[in-house]
Every structure is written in C-alpha cells, then in structure tokens.
Motif scaffolding. Structure first.
Motif, short mmCIF file in Angstrom:
data_model
loop_
_atom_site.label_atom_id
_atom_site.label_comp_id
_atom_site.label_asym_id
_atom_site.label_seq_id
_atom_site.Cartn_x
_atom_site.Cartn_y
_atom_site.Cartn_z
N ALA A 1 0.76 -1.20 -0.16
CA ALA A 1 0.03 0.02 0.07
C ALA A 1 0.81 1.27 0.20
N CYS A 2 0.68 1.99 -0.94
CA CYS A 2 1.40 3.13 -1.06
C CYS A 2 0.73 4.51 -0.79
N PRO B 1 9.79 12.93 3.11
CA PRO B 1 10.89 13.42 3.98
C PRO B 1 11.05 12.30 5.01
N ALA B 2 12.03 12.58 6.10
CA ALA B 2 12.37 11.40 7.20
C ALA B 2 10.96 11.50 8.01
N GLU B 3 10.42 12.79 8.15
CA GLU B 3 9.27 12.84 8.85
C GLU B 3 8.02 11.85 8.42
N ALA B 4 7.87 11.56 7.20
CA ALA B 4 6.92 10.76 6.73
C ALA B 4 6.94 9.35 7.33
N VAL B 5 8.01 9.01 8.10
CA VAL B 5 7.74 7.69 8.90
C VAL B 5 6.67 7.83 9.80
N GLU B 6 6.11 9.09 10.18
CA GLU B 6 4.99 9.11 11.09
C GLU B 6 3.63 8.70 10.51
N GLN B 7 3.61 9.00 9.13
CA GLN B 7 2.52 8.28 8.54
C GLN B 7 2.40 6.78 8.16
N VAL C 1 -2.82 0.72 12.54
CA VAL C 1 -4.20 -0.03 12.11
C VAL C 1 -4.17 -1.30 11.70
N GLY C 2 -3.06 -1.69 11.43
CA GLY C 2 -2.81 -3.30 11.02
C GLY C 2 -1.85 -3.79 10.17
N ALA C 3 -1.31 -2.69 9.38
CA ALA C 3 -0.12 -3.04 8.71
C ALA C 3 1.10 -3.83 9.15
N ASN C 4 1.83 -4.26 8.54
CA ASN C 4 3.02 -5.19 9.11
C ASN C 4 4.22 -4.49 9.08
N ASP C 5 4.57 -3.78 8.23
CA ASP C 5 5.73 -3.25 8.10
C ASP C 5 5.62 -1.97 7.20
N GLY C 6 6.78 -1.21 7.10
CA GLY C 6 6.90 -0.14 6.23
C GLY C 6 8.23 0.17 5.68
N ILE C 7 8.16 0.77 4.35
CA ILE C 7 9.29 1.13 3.58
C ILE C 7 9.41 2.61 3.50
N LEU C 8 10.47 3.57 3.59
CA LEU C 8 10.57 4.78 3.49
C LEU C 8 11.64 5.08 2.59
N ILE D 1 10.84 -0.50 10.04
CA ILE D 1 10.73 0.48 8.81
C ILE D 1 11.99 0.42 8.24
N VAL D 2 12.00 -0.11 6.78
CA VAL D 2 13.04 -0.08 6.10
C VAL D 2 13.42 1.10 5.42
N GLU D 3 14.61 1.88 5.45
CA GLU D 3 14.71 3.20 4.98
C GLU D 3 15.76 3.27 3.60
N TYR D 4 15.51 3.54 2.68
CA TYR D 4 16.45 3.61 1.40
C TYR D 4 16.38 5.24 1.13
N ASP D 5 17.36 5.76 0.50
CA ASP D 5 17.82 7.00 -0.14
C ASP D 5 17.16 6.95 -1.36
N ALA D 6 16.52 7.99 -1.80
CA ALA D 6 15.65 8.04 -2.91
C ALA D 6 16.72 8.38 -4.19
N PRO D 7 16.56 7.97 -5.51
CA PRO D 7 17.34 8.27 -6.31
C PRO D 7 17.18 9.70 -7.00
N GLU D 8 18.05 10.17 -7.74
CA GLU D 8 17.54 11.44 -8.38
C GLU D 8 16.50 11.38 -9.24
#
Length: 257
Positions: free
Chosen positions: A5-6, A64-70, A77-84, A205-212
């Motif tokens: 879910a994006c 942004p890093a703050e999007a981890v809040e969302q 509410v029930g999701a298992n994990d996240g990707i930032l 929460i797995v974090e990656y740097d976005a490409p250009e």
C-alpha cells in the motif's frame, strides 16, 4: 494475499491554504500532516484483504524523514511493516519518477523472494491531485490496472472490483498481480487501538535513499481560487419579519403570490 500500500505525507489542509515562495506547492510550515483520504481507504482495504486471506501488508512512502509518522500510523491500524524512500525534495519528483521508484522496490523485493500480489495507491494525492502514479506504475510493471475503485473482493483467480462510473456502479474482474488506485467512499478507515499504537512504535521500517528524479516535476504554478464573498440580509426580528420573508419566498419561486 501480500499487498503493498503506497501512501503520501500531505499537509492537513483543513485550515487556510497558502502557496510557497515558488508558487508550485503548498506552504506547510504552519500545518500538520496526514495521509490522503483515498490512501486511508487503500490501507483499510489492504488490511482487510490481507487479514481475510492470511497475507501481509507493507506500506511505502516517498518523502522526508518525517513521513515515517504516516507509515507508523498505517502500522497502528494493522499493517505489518513499512518502507521509507527518503528524500527532502519529494516535490521534485514527477508522477513518472514516483512510479519508477515504487516499481524498483517491487522488483527488488521479488528478487529477494517477496512478491506482492497487489499494489494499492490512492486515486490521487490531496496536495497535488496528479491522478497519474497508479497508471504509470502499472505500465512500468506490466500489470493490469484499475482506477476509481472503492471496494474489491478476492477470489480464486483474482479480484472482483467495484467503482463508481458515469452510469453508476461498475464491476470489474482483475487478474493478479495488479495495481489498483483506490477512491474513498467504499470503506471506513479504522482508528488505531492503544495496542496498535504500541506495536507501531516497534514495527520495522526499512529506509532507502531516493534516487535522483529522472523527469522532475512538470508543475509550473498552482493557483488558489478567489474566495467567494458572501453577504447576509437581515429581514427583521420577530413577527415583523414575516412580510419580508414572504416577499423573498415569492421572489425565488417557493410560493406563489
């Protein structure tokens, strides 16, 4: 059924909206943030479907890093994990860029042994309203796609999806894997429980740097519509206002002279 879910971190625009200095985005310096209502429904559909089919829900956002809040709000509410996919300049990404980033994650996860049967997105984001990411993502992945979908039911060979079209309710059969752009109105997003909030704090929460961004934002300028001025005419007070009220009702055709 394993679902991706994006979601997107967007300004909470319940109050006054102002544009930033560039005129291409919303000045969110004094605003709170949330996820779009379409995406809240997408998360709800993902959680309900995964629960009914013994699957999982991964939430993903580019921001942004703050999007981890969302992301953690979705886990609550029930999701298992996240990707930032972290970037300080999310507005620099065109819908084509966002679709490419999501597509790369889907392919990378597949190579690592995790495949998503379904990718859900909001029909459009509350801040930019581009309506493009779902279609572009499906093209990038080579998946079938539906938009303006409010609900769906998993079956043995795919999904039966429902949405509202020009002539009323439309029903579609869709093979998997697939992409669906969800429109609000078909389900009611759930509220997080105390247990859910505690779980969200520890969720991976797995974090990656976005490409250009390859394309870059094509947005030239946003415009705020002029605020419509309203006026009020006081007809009088008490019984003395009755004749004036009758005149107004006759004027607008509610009663006949």
């Amino acid at each position: 059924m394993d679902i991706l879910a994006c979601i997107k971190r967007v300004p909470d625009i319940a109050g006054t909206v102002a544009l930033d200095d560039t005129g291409t985005g919303i000045d969110d310096s004094g605003l709170g943030h949330t996820m779009s209502s379409h995406e809240e429904c997408a998360v709800e559909l993902a959680i309900g479907t995964a629960s009914a089919t013994g699957g999982t829900v991964t939430v993903l956002t580019v921001g942004p890093a703050e999007a981890v809040e969302q992301l953690r709000a979705a886990v609550a509410v029930g999701a298992n994990d996240g990707i930032l996919i972290e970037t300080a300049e999310a507005d620099a990404f065109a819908p084509e860029d966002i679709a490419q980033v999501i597509g790369d994650v889907v392919r990378d996860r597949a190579e690592a042994g995790q495949t998503f049967d379904l990718v859900l997105l909001g029909n459009d984001a509350a801040d930019t309203g581009d309506f493009q990411v779902g279609i572009r993502l499906a093209y990038d992945l080579g998946y079938p796609v539906l938009s303006n979908i409010q609900s769906f039911t998993p079956g043995a060979d795919g999904l039966e999806a429902r949405g509202i079209g020009p002539a009323g309710t439309e029903v579609f059969s869709l093979d998997l894997p697939a992409v669906i752009a969800v429109q609000e109105g078909g389900v009611d997003p759930r509220y997080p429980s105390i247990t859910g909030r505690m779980k969200a704090k520890k969720a991976p929460i797995v974090e990656y740097d976005a490409p250009e961004p390859g394309t870059g934002s094509p947005r030239i300028r946003l415009e705020l519509p002029e605020v419509e001025q309203s006026s009020v005419t006081i007809l009088g007070e008490g019984p003395e206002a009755a004749p004036a009220l009758v005149d107004v009702l006759e004027e607008i055709g509610v009663i006949r002279p």
